[in-house]
Write an enzyme that holds these catalytic residues in place. Structure first.
Site, PDB file in Angstrom:
ATOM      1  N   HIS A 169       0.842  -1.268  -0.075  1.00 54.06           N
ATOM      2  CA  HIS A 169      -0.003   0.025   0.060  1.00 54.06           C
ATOM      3  C   HIS A 169       0.862   1.386  -0.046  1.00 54.06           C
ATOM      4  CE1 HIS A 169      -3.915  -1.848   0.641  1.00 54.06           C
ATOM      5  NE2 HIS A 169      -3.319  -2.961   1.007  1.00 54.06           N
ATOM      6  N   GLU A 171      -0.186   4.032  -0.122  1.00 55.00           N
ATOM      7  CA  GLU A 171      -0.708   5.258   0.422  1.00 55.00           C
ATOM      8  C   GLU A 171      -0.848   5.572   1.804  1.00 55.00           C
ATOM      9  OE1 GLU A 171      -1.863   2.771  -0.953  1.00 55.00           O
ATOM     10  OE2 GLU A 171      -3.931   1.993  -0.065  1.00 55.00           O
ATOM     11  N   GLY A 225     -21.718  26.018  12.599  1.00 56.96           N
ATOM     12  CA  GLY A 225     -20.856  24.910  12.110  1.00 56.96           C
ATOM     13  C   GLY A 225     -20.018  25.360  10.825  1.00 56.96           C
ATOM     14  N   VAL A 226     -18.885  24.786  10.771  1.00 56.05           N
ATOM     15  CA  VAL A 226     -17.874  25.102   9.737  1.00 56.05           C
ATOM     16  C   VAL A 226     -18.456  24.685   8.316  1.00 56.05           C
ATOM     17  CG1 VAL A 226     -15.496  24.722   8.756  1.00 56.05           C
ATOM     18  CG2 VAL A 226     -16.014  24.715  11.361  1.00 56.05           C
ATOM     19  N   ASP A 227     -19.187  23.636   8.078  1.00 59.22           N
ATOM     20  CA  ASP A 227     -19.408  23.220   6.483  1.00 59.22           C
ATOM     21  C   ASP A 227     -20.517  24.149   6.244  1.00 59.22           C
ATOM     22  OD1 ASP A 227     -17.587  21.249   7.492  1.00 59.22           O
ATOM     23  OD2 ASP A 227     -19.205  19.659   7.938  1.00 59.22           O
ATOM     24  N   LYS A 368     -12.712  17.410   4.966  1.00 57.05           N
ATOM     25  CA  LYS A 368     -12.887  18.358   5.920  1.00 57.05           C
ATOM     26  C   LYS A 368     -11.510  19.314   5.893  1.00 57.05           C
ATOM     27  CE  LYS A 368     -15.144  19.742   9.889  1.00 57.05           C
ATOM     28  NZ  LYS A 368     -16.470  19.838   9.848  1.00 57.05           N
TER      29      LYS A 368
END
Ligand code: XMP
Length: 512
Positions: A169, A171, A225-227, A368
């Site tokens: 892997h 990643e 909220g942030v989003d 995020k």
């Protein structure tokens, strides 16, 4: 602007999202697709490369996920990782050995042939393995690129078709030079340009939203909220005051929260804000309710009523903005069906799907931290972007049992002191989430010469990556002592403070 794109086909690996993130960190755009995707879709999207992810299946299982054979004939470079490599080998005529024994952990690979994939890398380094089956005979014309003591074909390729496979892997951080291997795939093999930039993303989104919305009205539920904030600011850049943001004060917010949020949105962000104070209505409906699920349902329903009433006042509204993020799309979409991990979702305090609006979800391609980066580009102050998550039902799930105005006031003060001290002591950004909980339990204490009989406050602070699992934060005793003293001295009605030392699992982060 047209950006170069890498498609990651998901076979259920826990690392699939990580592959996408690593590619984006290299300024190349990348998306996850289900293994059922049609060849026509790939041709349409014109990716510069395709990555076939790992996954828990064995290619020999009857129901194991496969892909269309034609993908290997498109002339688009392919990199198979773990299961992706086994599947490539299997579908192109190689042999995969079924094994019930798992090789998990670090292994040392020896590069046999550098080719483009291992260009400029050492001849031997450590990689991360996590597999049961392995390729034991390569398909015709494939050449072996690397081996380990346990795996003869740790990497291989079909150079004339730019098809590559690795058993390990690249990643994950435990693979040395993992990022270099991905970079070699992106830039040496796929010839990608580094043109995935936040500023380009903003321009593209503004154009897209403008042409979708025209002069229609759009609404957005703005909690603070942030989003939802980042989503609203982006949409406002596109359509200005045709975006109506609605902030519902549920009375279940933290100390000064609604006031600060309004001031912030109006002054700093210039948003067209409708403020609805429904705090009394929420309290009234929560009267006598002690069951946590019942509380959530009542809050959810009340929120929808209040929101809809306000929308009616605005008039004919066609669109609704939501701050859905990429992980939400991935987790609830078709991709996760190959995965053995099942995640549950909270959406209390959110809006149901059947409100008859057309959804605008401008963040749905982003993670995020990318949303935070976007927020920075949009000039939203960092202090706001780094705020801890706050649940939709608010303090109602942090007061065990019945919610009353008095208890809310006590909890707000305790929570404020805890957060204030975390900020003053530079600890706020070191924990993922921190808050206070009020227990309806009274215990005996002594204050001065007097006996007291008051409530208990619990302090909860956790470290976490995504809220799905969490560890209790090992805050310094001196710091906890300071917070405890302030709470007892400054708040009437509390005579005991305890610290929650449970991880998730087995506990949840919130108490209800
Ligand atoms: P738990 O308590 O399930 O919480 O470990 C995980 C994360 O989700 C937040 N949370 C919620 N967020 N509505 C929300 O919007 C909810 O009903 C809700 N319940 C929990 C919690 O604060 C934590 O960050």
């Amino acid at each position: 602007m047209k950006v170069d794109k890498i498609i990651v086909v998901d076979f259920g690996s826990q690392y699939t999202q990580l592959i996408v993130r690593k590619i984006r960190e290299n300024k190349v755009y990348s998306v996850i697709k289900s293994n059922n995707l049609k060849v026509e879709e790939i041709i349409d999207e014109k990716p510069k490369g395709i990555i076939l992810s790992g996954g828990p299946s064995s290619v020999y299982d009857e129901n194991s996920p496969k892909i269309s054979r034609e993908i290997f004939e498109l002339g688009i470079p392919i990199l198979g990782i773990c299961y992706g490599f086994q599947l490539t080998s299997f579908m192109l005529g190689g042999v995969v050995e079924k094994s019930s024994k798992r090789e998990f952990g670090s292994a040392n690979i020896k590069i046999i042939y550098e080719e483009k994939l291992f260009k400029n890398l050492p001849s031997s380094f450590s990689v991360w393995m996590s597999h049961s089956d392995k390729v034991t005979r390569l398909p015709e014309n494939f050449i072996s690129l690397a081996s380990t003591s346990n795996t003869e074909y740790a990497a291989a390729c079909l150079p004339e078709k730019n098809i590559y496979g690795v058993q390990f892997h690249p990643e994950v951080v435990h693979t040395e030079f993992g990022n270099e291997i991905l970079k070699n795939f992106l830039f040496e093999i796929c010839n990608c340009s580094q043109n995935w930039e936040m500023s380009n993303f903003i321009i593209d989104k503004i154009i897209e939203i403008k042409s979708l919305v025209g002069r229609e009205k759009v609404v957005c539920a703005l909690s603070g909220g942030v989003d939802s904030t980042v989503a609203a600011v982006l949409v406002q850049k596109a359509i200005g005051n045709d975006l109506h943001c609605i902030h519902v004060n549920t009375g279940l917010m933290r100390k000064n929260e609604s006031e600060e949020v309004i001031e912030f949105f109006k002054k700093n962000l210039n948003l067209n804000l409708h403020y609805v104070d429904a705090s009394e209505l929420f309290l009234e409906r929560l009267k006598g309710i002690t069951d946590p699920e019942e509380k959530r349902k009542i809050i959810g329903r009340t929120f929808i009523h209040v929101f809809q009433d306000e929308v009616k006042r605005i008039g004919d509204v066609k669109f609704l903005v939501q701050g859905t993020l990429y992980p939400d799309v991935v987790e609830s979409g078709a991709f996760s069906k190959n995965s053995s991990v099942i995640k549950t979702h909270h959406n209390v305090g959110g809006l149901p799907k059947d409100l008859n609006f057309i959804l605008i979800e401008p963040l749905k391609e982003l993670f995020k931290d990318e949303v935070r980066e976007l927020g920075k580009e949009l000039k939203i102050p960092e202090s706001f972007l780094m705020r801890h998550p706050f649940p939709g039902p608010g303090l109602a799930v942090r007061i065990i049992g019945e919610v009353t105005k008095d208890k809310l006031d006590i909890l707000r003060e305790a929570d404020f002191i805890f957060i204030d001290e975390l900020k003053k002591n530079n600890l706020y950004d070191k924990v993922w989430q921190a808050f206070a909980v009020l227990l309806p339990v009274k215990s005996v204490g002594v204050m001065g010469d007097e006996r007291s009989y008051e409530f208990t406050i619990v302090l909860r602070a956790v470290t976490s990556l995504d809220g799905m699992t969490a560890d209790w934060a090992k805050l310094d005793y001196e710091f906890l002592n300071l917070v405890s003293n302030r709470i007892i001295n400054e708040i009437k009605g509390v005579n005991r403070v305890v610290y929650d030392i449970t991880s998730k699992p087995p506990a949840t982060i919130e108490w209800e």
